[in-house]
Design a protein around this motif. Structure first.
Motif, PDB file in Angstrom:
ATOM      1  N   ARG A   1      25.023 -35.930  10.452  1.00 39.09           N
ATOM      2  CA  ARG A   1      25.804 -35.486  11.568  1.00 39.09           C
ATOM      3  C   ARG A   1      26.278 -33.986  10.961  1.00 39.09           C
ATOM      4  N   HIS A   2      26.209 -33.766   9.671  1.00 32.76           N
ATOM      5  CA  HIS A   2      26.640 -32.134   9.387  1.00 32.76           C
ATOM      6  C   HIS A   2      25.618 -32.347   7.860  1.00 32.76           C
ATOM      7  N   ALA A   3      25.003 -31.076   7.826  1.00 28.47           N
ATOM      8  CA  ALA A   3      24.437 -30.532   6.356  1.00 28.47           C
ATOM      9  C   ALA A   3      24.515 -29.102   6.073  1.00 28.47           C
ATOM     10  N   SER A   4      24.817 -28.846   4.982  1.00 26.25           N
ATOM     11  CA  SER A   4      24.956 -27.742   4.410  1.00 26.25           C
ATOM     12  C   SER A   4      24.484 -27.248   3.031  1.00 26.25           C
ATOM     13  N   TRP A   5      24.323 -26.051   2.399  1.00 27.46           N
ATOM     14  CA  TRP A   5      23.724 -26.042   1.220  1.00 27.46           C
ATOM     15  C   TRP A   5      24.279 -24.516   0.673  1.00 27.46           C
ATOM     16  N   LEU A   6      24.152 -24.561  -0.644  1.00 30.03           N
ATOM     17  CA  LEU A   6      24.510 -23.383  -1.383  1.00 30.03           C
ATOM     18  C   LEU A   6      23.606 -22.777  -2.395  1.00 30.03           C
ATOM     19  N   PRO A   7      23.525 -21.390  -2.730  1.00 34.37           N
ATOM     20  CA  PRO A   7      22.056 -21.114  -3.456  1.00 34.37           C
ATOM     21  C   PRO A   7      22.570 -21.389  -4.623  1.00 34.37           C
ATOM     22  N   ARG A   8      22.974 -22.840  -5.374  1.00 34.05           N
ATOM     23  CA  ARG A   8      23.389 -22.811  -6.589  1.00 34.05           C
ATOM     24  C   ARG A   8      22.231 -23.759  -7.324  1.00 34.05           C
ATOM     25  N   ASP A   9      21.890 -23.723  -8.610  1.00 36.49           N
ATOM     26  CA  ASP A   9      20.998 -24.398  -9.163  1.00 36.49           C
ATOM     27  C   ASP A   9      21.504 -25.994  -9.320  1.00 36.49           C
ATOM     28  N   PRO A  10      20.518 -26.740  -8.904  1.00 33.41           N
ATOM     29  CA  PRO A  10      21.090 -28.310  -9.020  1.00 33.41           C
ATOM     30  C   PRO A  10      21.191 -28.782 -10.450  1.00 33.41           C
ATOM     31  N   MET A  11      21.830 -29.957 -10.856  1.00 36.39           N
ATOM     32  CA  MET A  11      21.547 -30.472 -11.971  1.00 36.39           C
ATOM     33  C   MET A  11      20.393 -31.779 -11.787  1.00 36.39           C
ATOM     34  N   VAL A  12      19.775 -32.033 -12.922  1.00 34.06           N
ATOM     35  CA  VAL A  12      18.773 -32.896 -12.933  1.00 34.06           C
ATOM     36  C   VAL A  12      18.724 -33.798 -14.036  1.00 34.06           C
ATOM     37  N   LEU A  13      18.655 -35.337 -14.040  1.00 28.16           N
ATOM     38  CA  LEU A  13      19.024 -36.172 -15.047  1.00 28.16           C
ATOM     39  C   LEU A  13      17.305 -36.569 -15.496  1.00 28.16           C
ATOM     40  N   LEU A  14      16.980 -36.447 -16.510  1.00 25.84           N
ATOM     41  CA  LEU A  14      15.732 -37.035 -17.382  1.00 25.84           C
ATOM     42  C   LEU A  14      16.316 -37.530 -18.907  1.00 25.84           C
ATOM     43  N   ASP A  15      15.708 -38.912 -18.760  1.00 30.77           N
ATOM     44  CA  ASP A  15      16.325 -39.607 -20.013  1.00 30.77           C
ATOM     45  C   ASP A  15      17.718 -39.481 -20.321  1.00 30.77           C
ATOM     46  N   GLY A  16      18.512 -39.621 -19.195  1.00 30.85           N
ATOM     47  CA  GLY A  16      19.998 -39.826 -19.242  1.00 30.85           C
ATOM     48  C   GLY A  16      20.311 -38.267 -20.011  1.00 30.85           C
ATOM     49  N   ILE A  17      19.717 -37.335 -19.759  1.00 32.15           N
ATOM     50  CA  ILE A  17      20.158 -35.951 -20.296  1.00 32.15           C
ATOM     51  C   ILE A  17      20.197 -34.835 -19.050  1.00 32.15           C
ATOM     52  N   ALA A  18      21.064 -34.225 -19.222  1.00 31.98           N
ATOM     53  CA  ALA A  18      21.283 -33.059 -17.736  1.00 31.98           C
ATOM     54  C   ALA A  18      20.503 -32.012 -18.180  1.00 31.98           C
ATOM     55  N   HIS A  19      19.748 -31.631 -17.042  1.00 35.54           N
ATOM     56  CA  HIS A  19      19.159 -30.337 -17.283  1.00 35.54           C
ATOM     57  C   HIS A  19      19.084 -29.461 -16.132  1.00 35.54           C
ATOM     58  N   ARG A  20      19.034 -28.217 -16.085  1.00 33.75           N
ATOM     59  CA  ARG A  20      19.093 -27.436 -14.920  1.00 33.75           C
ATOM     60  C   ARG A  20      17.662 -27.150 -14.214  1.00 33.75           C
ATOM     61  N   ALA A  21      17.747 -27.564 -12.900  1.00 33.37           N
ATOM     62  CA  ALA A  21      16.673 -27.036 -12.219  1.00 33.37           C
ATOM     63  C   ALA A  21      16.881 -25.851 -11.484  1.00 33.37           C
ATOM     64  N   ALA A  22      16.006 -24.754 -11.619  1.00 32.26           N
ATOM     65  CA  ALA A  22      16.179 -23.496 -11.233  1.00 32.26           C
ATOM     66  C   ALA A  22      15.161 -23.251 -10.201  1.00 32.26           C
ATOM     67  N   GLU A  23      15.605 -22.931  -9.063  1.00 31.07           N
ATOM     68  CA  GLU A  23      14.754 -22.448  -7.724  1.00 31.07           C
ATOM     69  C   GLU A  23      14.188 -21.065  -8.277  1.00 31.07           C
ATOM     70  N   PRO A  24      13.054 -20.811  -8.188  1.00 34.29           N
ATOM     71  CA  PRO A  24      12.547 -19.521  -8.198  1.00 34.29           C
ATOM     72  C   PRO A  24      13.126 -18.179  -7.642  1.00 34.29           C
ATOM     73  N   ARG A  25      13.601 -17.219  -8.046  1.00 30.85           N
ATOM     74  CA  ARG A  25      14.454 -16.245  -7.340  1.00 30.85           C
ATOM     75  C   ARG A  25      13.530 -15.457  -6.560  1.00 30.85           C
ATOM     76  N   SER A  26      12.262 -15.298  -6.638  1.00 30.66           N
ATOM     77  CA  SER A  26      11.480 -14.573  -5.780  1.00 30.66           C
ATOM     78  C   SER A  26       9.927 -15.402  -5.442  1.00 30.66           C
ATOM     79  N   ARG A  27       9.220 -14.791  -4.821  1.00 27.47           N
ATOM     80  CA  ARG A  27       7.795 -15.393  -4.556  1.00 27.47           C
ATOM     81  C   ARG A  27       7.036 -15.238  -5.784  1.00 27.47           C
ATOM     82  N   SER A  28       7.034 -14.277  -6.340  1.00 26.64           N
ATOM     83  CA  SER A  28       6.383 -13.920  -7.424  1.00 26.64           C
ATOM     84  C   SER A  28       6.372 -14.816  -8.718  1.00 26.64           C
ATOM     85  N   ALA A  29       7.730 -15.219  -8.705  1.00 27.55           N
ATOM     86  CA  ALA A  29       8.163 -15.893  -9.822  1.00 27.55           C
ATOM     87  C   ALA A  29       7.481 -17.513  -9.610  1.00 27.55           C
TER      88      ALA A  29
END
Length: 218
Positions: free
Chosen positions: A188-216
């Motif tokens: 009933r409500h959804a929102s987002w912010l332009p912040r890189d999310p945390m991703v878990l792999l093998d129990g270790i935190a990584h940063r998932a960075a969305e490309p800042r431009s189409r060229s990237a």
């Protein structure tokens, strides 16, 4: 959308207790790759014919599933005594019509009981800057997890401030499966912010960075 799992790697997330569902930890690499063969194929070096496979060890299963990158969320709900929440990774988008999500929580967990009573919950997708909250909402005194954690309310449900995404849901169905309960929530409500999310792999935190431009993204 293309995501880039970036280094630096963080220290392993501490072992997550009951509320968070299956525990995660740093997983050792497999000793050797597994061959893909049919169930009726004979084992190497043995006469033909089916054979009984040994039961899958829980630690081995956890190791393999740890190779599946997952976003880290905090599931929150309201109680008469204040906000409640726990860390969870088993979260997915279920449908668009109606907009719904599915969350898996341990059946005996406190947060699940609070969600059942309140009839509503929120999915808070942690940003990279919030990665310390993953362990904070999985360990210690559940009644103190919101101490010094910035939060507000949306539609009567507590939500964490600064998350990369937030979805507030009405609880529409709860299905017990083995030692977990699947929660189906109607958004009933959804929102987002332009912040890189945390991703878990093998129990270790990584940063998932969305490309800042189409060229990237090319």
């Amino acid at each position: 959308m293309t995501v880039d799992i970036q280094i630096p790697r963080e220290r392993p997330v501490t072992t997550w207790p009951s509320d968070a569902g299956p525990r995660h930890g740093t997983a050792p690499r497999p000793a050797a790759p597994h061959e893909d063969r049919s169930a009726d194929a004979p084992a190497p070096g043995r006469p033909g014919g089916p054979r009984a496979e040994p039961a899958l060890d829980g630690a081995a299963f956890r190791q393999v599933m740890g190779r599946l990158p997952t976003f880290v969320t905090v599931i929150t709900s309201a109680t008469p005594d204040g906000p409640s929440g726990c860390t969870a990774t088993a979260v997915l988008s279920l449908s668009l019509e109606p907009a719904s999500v599915l969350v898996s929580l341990r059946t005996a967990g406190r947060t699940l009981a609070h969600i059942r009573a309140a009839g509503a919950f929120a999915v808070n997708v942690l940003s990279w800057e919030q990665r310390s909250l993953a362990g904070g909402f999985a360990t210690g005194d559940p009644s103190r997890r919101f101490d010094r954690v910035a939060h507000s309310h949306a539609h009567g449900v507590p939500v964490l401030d600064g998350c990369t995404a937030t979805v507030v849901c009405d609880l529409s169905e709860a299905v017990d499966v083995l030692d977990h309960t699947l929660l189906i929530g109607t958004a009933r409500h959804a929102s987002w912010l332009p912040r890189d999310p945390m991703v878990l792999l093998d129990g270790i935190a990584h940063r998932a960075a969305e490309p800042r431009s189409r060229s990237a993204a090319r």
